[in-house]
Design an enzyme around this catalytic site. Structure first.
Site, PDB file in Angstrom:
ATOM      1  N   MET A  27      22.172  12.141  11.684  1.00  0.00           N
ATOM      2  CA  MET A  27      20.844  11.878  12.235  1.00  0.00           C
ATOM      3  C   MET A  27      20.991  11.266  13.626  1.00  0.00           C
ATOM      4  O   MET A  27      20.085  10.568  14.102  1.00  0.00           O
ATOM      5  CB  MET A  27      20.055  10.949  11.316  1.00  0.00           C
ATOM      6  CG  MET A  27      19.820  11.565   9.941  1.00  0.00           C
ATOM      7  SD  MET A  27      18.338  10.951   9.120  1.00  0.00           S
ATOM      8  CE  MET A  27      18.704   9.211   8.994  1.00  0.00           C
ATOM      9  N   LEU A  30      25.055   7.932  16.810  1.00  0.00           N
ATOM     10  CA  LEU A  30      26.436   8.015  16.332  1.00  0.00           C
ATOM     11  C   LEU A  30      27.218   6.745  16.651  1.00  0.00           C
ATOM     12  O   LEU A  30      27.019   6.116  17.688  1.00  0.00           O
ATOM     13  CB  LEU A  30      27.140   9.218  16.955  1.00  0.00           C
ATOM     14  CG  LEU A  30      26.484  10.589  16.727  1.00  0.00           C
ATOM     15  CD1 LEU A  30      27.401  11.698  17.266  1.00  0.00           C
ATOM     16  CD2 LEU A  30      26.156  10.840  15.266  1.00  0.00           C
ATOM     17  N   GLY A  33      31.846   5.313  12.725  1.00  0.00           N
ATOM     18  CA  GLY A  33      31.850   5.922  11.386  1.00  0.00           C
ATOM     19  C   GLY A  33      31.631   7.431  11.483  1.00  0.00           C
ATOM     20  O   GLY A  33      32.330   8.219  10.826  1.00  0.00           O
ATOM     21  N   HIS A  34      30.681   7.850  12.320  1.00  0.00           N
ATOM     22  CA  HIS A  34      30.467   9.287  12.526  1.00  0.00           C
ATOM     23  C   HIS A  34      31.693   9.912  13.212  1.00  0.00           C
ATOM     24  O   HIS A  34      32.075  11.034  12.893  1.00  0.00           O
ATOM     25  CB  HIS A  34      29.241   9.537  13.409  1.00  0.00           C
ATOM     26  CG  HIS A  34      27.954   9.057  12.836  1.00  0.00           C
ATOM     27  ND1 HIS A  34      27.328   7.913  13.263  1.00  0.00           N
ATOM     28  CD2 HIS A  34      27.174   9.568  11.844  1.00  0.00           C
ATOM     29  CE1 HIS A  34      26.208   7.748  12.589  1.00  0.00           C
ATOM     30  NE2 HIS A  34      26.091   8.721  11.718  1.00  0.00           N
ATOM     31  N   GLY A 145      30.028  10.423   4.884  1.00  0.00           N
ATOM     32  CA  GLY A 145      30.668   9.113   4.764  1.00  0.00           C
ATOM     33  C   GLY A 145      30.493   8.515   3.372  1.00  0.00           C
ATOM     34  O   GLY A 145      29.466   8.690   2.719  1.00  0.00           O
ATOM     35  N   GLU A 146      31.512   7.777   2.936  1.00  0.00           N
ATOM     36  CA  GLU A 146      31.418   7.052   1.659  1.00  0.00           C
ATOM     37  C   GLU A 146      30.455   5.878   1.742  1.00  0.00           C
ATOM     38  O   GLU A 146      30.067   5.331   0.725  1.00  0.00           O
ATOM     39  CB  GLU A 146      32.808   6.545   1.242  1.00  0.00           C
ATOM     40  CG  GLU A 146      33.723   7.637   0.771  1.00  0.00           C
ATOM     41  CD  GLU A 146      35.009   7.097   0.190  1.00  0.00           C
ATOM     42  OE1 GLU A 146      35.315   5.885   0.391  1.00  0.00           O
ATOM     43  OE2 GLU A 146      35.728   7.878  -0.462  1.00  0.00           O
ATOM     44  N   VAL A 174      33.937   3.107   7.724  1.00  0.00           N
ATOM     45  CA  VAL A 174      34.549   2.389   8.848  1.00  0.00           C
ATOM     46  C   VAL A 174      33.856   1.034   8.963  1.00  0.00           C
ATOM     47  O   VAL A 174      32.629   0.950   8.861  1.00  0.00           O
ATOM     48  CB  VAL A 174      34.409   3.191  10.159  1.00  0.00           C
ATOM     49  CG1 VAL A 174      34.992   2.417  11.337  1.00  0.00           C
ATOM     50  CG2 VAL A 174      35.081   4.549  10.025  1.00  0.00           C
TER      51      VAL A 174
HETATM   52  O1  PAF Z   1      23.608  10.394   6.210  1.00  0.00           O
HETATM   53  C1  PAF Z   1      22.791  10.851   7.037  1.00  0.00           C
HETATM   54  O2  PAF Z   1      22.857  10.573   8.233  1.00  0.00           O
HETATM   55  C2  PAF Z   1      21.670  11.765   6.552  1.00  0.00           C
HETATM   56  O3  PAF Z   1      21.181  11.356   5.310  1.00  0.00           O
HETATM   57  C3  PAF Z   1      22.066  13.252   6.524  1.00  0.00           C
HETATM   58  C4  PAF Z   1      23.170  13.529   5.514  1.00  0.00           C
HETATM   59  C5  PAF Z   1      22.505  13.692   7.900  1.00  0.00           C
HETATM   60  C6  PAF Z   1      20.843  14.111   6.115  1.00  0.00           C
HETATM   61  O4  PAF Z   1      19.778  13.947   7.010  1.00  0.00           O
END
Ligand code: PAF
Length: 274
Positions: A27, A30, A33-34, A145-146, A174
């Site tokens: 979403m 960032l 973690g991303h 991510g976990e 992270v």
């Molecule tokens: O974890 C997220 O950022 C959101 O829930 C996802 C998996 C991108 C779905 O919109």
């Protein structure tokens, strides 16, 4: 790196990619973690695609959709540095061309627990948009991510139960050096909120350290740490099996917590072996 907006632009770029293709749905907003998800995809796949889409369907009417951080320029720099091939940042109308989806993916019983109890409809929104992106992108692997452990568990179940084809890969949370799990919502925390928020990871690690003494010890010690922090309103602290089923007598388990700090709601979890 290509940055595309519309479905047709994305379809044209997708057609030019050779596999295996890795997808990292996000979403935006960032953080490291991303970046860990993007690096995992880069290490394992010939092409890496990330989606950058704040999904209205997974926010409740009183939640933070309007104030959710939107930082596309900074996100693109992180994607570029991580070696992403394609960033797809669609508009709401590209993802939901017929308006909000009427046919949705329902999460089943695991979706009623934990976050599902506090956020009705949230997981139907997450699973529906993830199913759409898996169908539109057709990746070989998709990375999550976990940190959002219940989300990861439900996406794995959905991919298996609905035969969606992609392998679902979980990537370890992270943390900041002091233990705080990275989250796009951490930007909402004042310095004082942040001090209170540290009790979440402190409680989880204290519980984890007592795993050999059994479930009751894990829960007792973690509950004690949370109770000592007056700045938190705890929604839940729960120990469950690693699949979020009943607590096993012995074997892999997960300790999960959610709490509100000021106006910000945070979640975290750790794995342990009973
Ligand atoms: O974890 C997220 O950022 C959101 O829930 C996802 C998996 C991108 C779905 O919109």
């Amino acid at each position: 790196m290509k940055v595309v907006r519309s479905r047709s632009e994305f379809a044209a770029v997708r057609a030019s990619l050779a596999g295996p293709v890795g997808l990292v749905p996000t979403m935006g907003a960032l953080h490291a973690g991303h970046a860990a998800l993007l690096h995992a995809a880069r290490a394992e796949c010939a092409a890496v695609i990330t989606t950058n889409f704040v999904n209205p369907m997974q926010f409740g009417p009183t939640e933070d959709l309007a104030r959710y951080p939107r930082t596309l320029d900074a996100d693109l720099a992180i994607c570029e540095a991580a070696g992403v091939d394609v960033v797809w940042a669609p508009a709401v109308e590209d993802v939901y061309p017929h308006g909000t989806a009427q046919v949705t993916v329902q999460p089943g019983p695991i979706g009623d627990l934990l976050e599902g109890e506090v956020r009705p409809g949230h997981f139907a929104g997450v699973l529906t948009v993830v199913a759409k992106f898996l169908n539109l992108v057709r990746p070989d692997r998709a990375y999550f991510g976990e940190k959002d452990y219940q989300q990861l568990t439900l996406i794995r179940l959905m991919a298996a139960d609905l035969d969606l084809g992609a392998e679902i890969v979980g990537v370890e949370t992270v943390r900041e050096p002091d233990g705080l799990a990275l989250s796009s919502r951490n930007v909402y925390l004042s310095a004082e909120d942040r001090r209170h928020a540290l009790a979440l990871s402190r409680a989880l690690f204290a519980g984890q350290a007592r795993a050999a003494d059994g479930a009751v010890s894990v829960i007792t010690i973690a509950t004690g740490v949370l109770a000592a922090e007056a700045g938190l309103a705890v929604d839940y602290l729960e120990l469950r099996g690693a699949d979020l089923g009943e607590i096993p007598e012995h074997g892999p388990a997960r300790l999960l917590v959610a709490a509100r700090v000021g106006t910000t709601r945070l979640i975290d979890n750790v794995g342990l072996v009973l």
